[in-house]
Design an enzyme around this catalytic site. Sequence first.
Site, short mmCIF file in Angstrom:
data_model
loop_
_atom_site.label_atom_id
_atom_site.label_comp_id
_atom_site.label_asym_id
_atom_site.label_seq_id
_atom_site.Cartn_x
_atom_site.Cartn_y
_atom_site.Cartn_z
N HIS A 268 0.82 -1.21 0.00
CA HIS A 268 0.00 0.00 0.00
C HIS A 268 0.85 1.26 0.00
O HIS A 268 0.40 2.31 -0.48
CB HIS A 268 -0.93 0.01 1.22
CG HIS A 268 -1.74 1.26 1.33
ND1 HIS A 268 -2.72 1.59 0.41
CD2 HIS A 268 -1.70 2.28 2.21
CE1 HIS A 268 -3.26 2.75 0.75
NE2 HIS A 268 -2.66 3.19 1.82
N CYS A 269 2.06 1.20 0.52
CA CYS A 269 2.80 2.43 0.80
C CYS A 269 3.66 2.92 -0.36
O CYS A 269 3.48 4.03 -0.86
CB CYS A 269 3.68 2.24 2.04
SG CYS A 269 2.73 2.01 3.56
N ILE A 270 4.63 2.13 -0.79
CA ILE A 270 5.66 2.64 -1.70
C ILE A 270 5.09 3.04 -3.06
O ILE A 270 5.50 4.07 -3.61
CB ILE A 270 6.79 1.61 -1.86
CG1 ILE A 270 7.37 1.25 -0.49
CG2 ILE A 270 7.91 2.18 -2.72
CD1 ILE A 270 8.46 0.21 -0.53
N ILE A 272 2.27 4.30 -3.70
CA ILE A 272 1.23 5.33 -3.57
C ILE A 272 1.73 6.59 -2.89
O ILE A 272 1.52 7.72 -3.37
CB ILE A 272 0.02 4.76 -2.80
CG1 ILE A 272 -0.65 3.66 -3.64
CG2 ILE A 272 -0.98 5.85 -2.43
CD1 ILE A 272 -1.78 2.95 -2.93
N ASP A 273 2.40 6.45 -1.76
CA ASP A 273 2.71 7.60 -0.91
C ASP A 273 3.50 8.72 -1.59
O ASP A 273 3.22 9.90 -1.34
CB ASP A 273 3.45 7.13 0.35
CG ASP A 273 2.59 6.21 1.20
OD1 ASP A 273 1.40 6.06 0.87
OD2 ASP A 273 3.10 5.64 2.17
#
Length: 438
Positions: A268-270, A272-273
């Site tokens: 979910h993080c890399i 998108i963020d």
Amino acid sequence: MSLMRAITDRTARVGVIGLGYVGLPLAVTAARRGFPVTGFDVDPGKIDKVMAATSYIDAVSPQAMQEACAKGMDATADFARLSTCQVIVICVPTPLNPQREPDLSYVEKTGHAIAAHIRPGTLVVLESTTWPGTTDEVLGPILGTSGLTLGEEIFLAFSPEREDPGNTAFNTSSIPKVVAGSGQIAGDLVEAFYARVVDRTVRVSTTQTAEAVKITENIFRAVNIALVNELKLVYDAMGIDVWEVIDGAATKPFGFMPFYPGPGLGGHCIPIDPFYLTWKAREFEVPTRFIELAGEINTRMPHHVIDRLRAIVDADSGRGLKGTEILLVGVAYKKNVSDMRESPAMKLMQLLDEAGAKVSYIDPHVPEIPPMREYRQYAARQATDPATLAPGRFAAVLIATDHDAIDYPALLALDCPVIDTRNAITRRGLAMERVVKV
């Protein structure tokens, strides 16, 4: 104040909204540390499993789940029960929309649900990763519609999640927790709460700073992964093995940190963020060319893999991908987990379908592809039974996720090219005949 006393003596009921990969481990940890906990989710399947004390996430062991439920942890889809909670933690998704802009709809809907039921003397904590300013600029005004005064009757804070699925060295309680409040009182409250849930808290000055901490952590990883992905393309053209280069560089005891290439970014993080920060930076007319370039490189990797696969199949059999059967190995976004969020394997599957190939997959952790916000056409697709794999069936094998539980010698016995995007074959010391690192 009564809220601080309730947090200190662990009598404050904790409501965790969103019982996914972030919310469930937090709820279980808080319950095991002595807080009464109620989980909230719109998915009735998750509610049923919590009430049955059944874990559905790798990071939460069956024993931990049972212990938390034995201590009274429950779950509900009835958001009116938020009125019984003195600490409310928001752990909902913050994806990108099709234009790769922040989608805060889950946070906003959750904020309105809280505002409809919140009582005076409540701390609200946002854990969802987002752009600096979201807590105060978006969530704060929504909570203000409750008619209660922020900083006096209700308190707002931010503490970014740092879950790492599959990491056995760290868990929710042992990962240091960055915390910040909207104002001094909120900061004191959120620090006191997490100090009783995790082993170490790290307080920063503002919620914007805490939001920027999480964004920075993930941009650091995204940029470095993009760098090695680009180096892979360069070294491939030179006939140099990028994996060997990285392993050699990693022997330096200072000044180098190894990152590894792959078929794209997952989790979910890399993926998108970084785009949350580039979007917010436009408001200040500040260019983010470095971050955007990294995003372009990482986003392009699945296309590069399929281009190479097409060329390899064509050279091996004299035909392209149309009408061929390809075995996709691993569909989770990283090894040894079942987490499918933003998995690059799904993009690979889509590109293969668009090329006219027939795709089968094996994954010991994902026997059936779950419903996802994207790639809904693949929901409920079943994994192929590895026992049915036979030589001559496939035009190529594509290793997308290098789970330890996969029988790699059996893949090599299928008598077709093996396209290895994870260096899985070399790392296991197996014969490299017909194996191509991509």
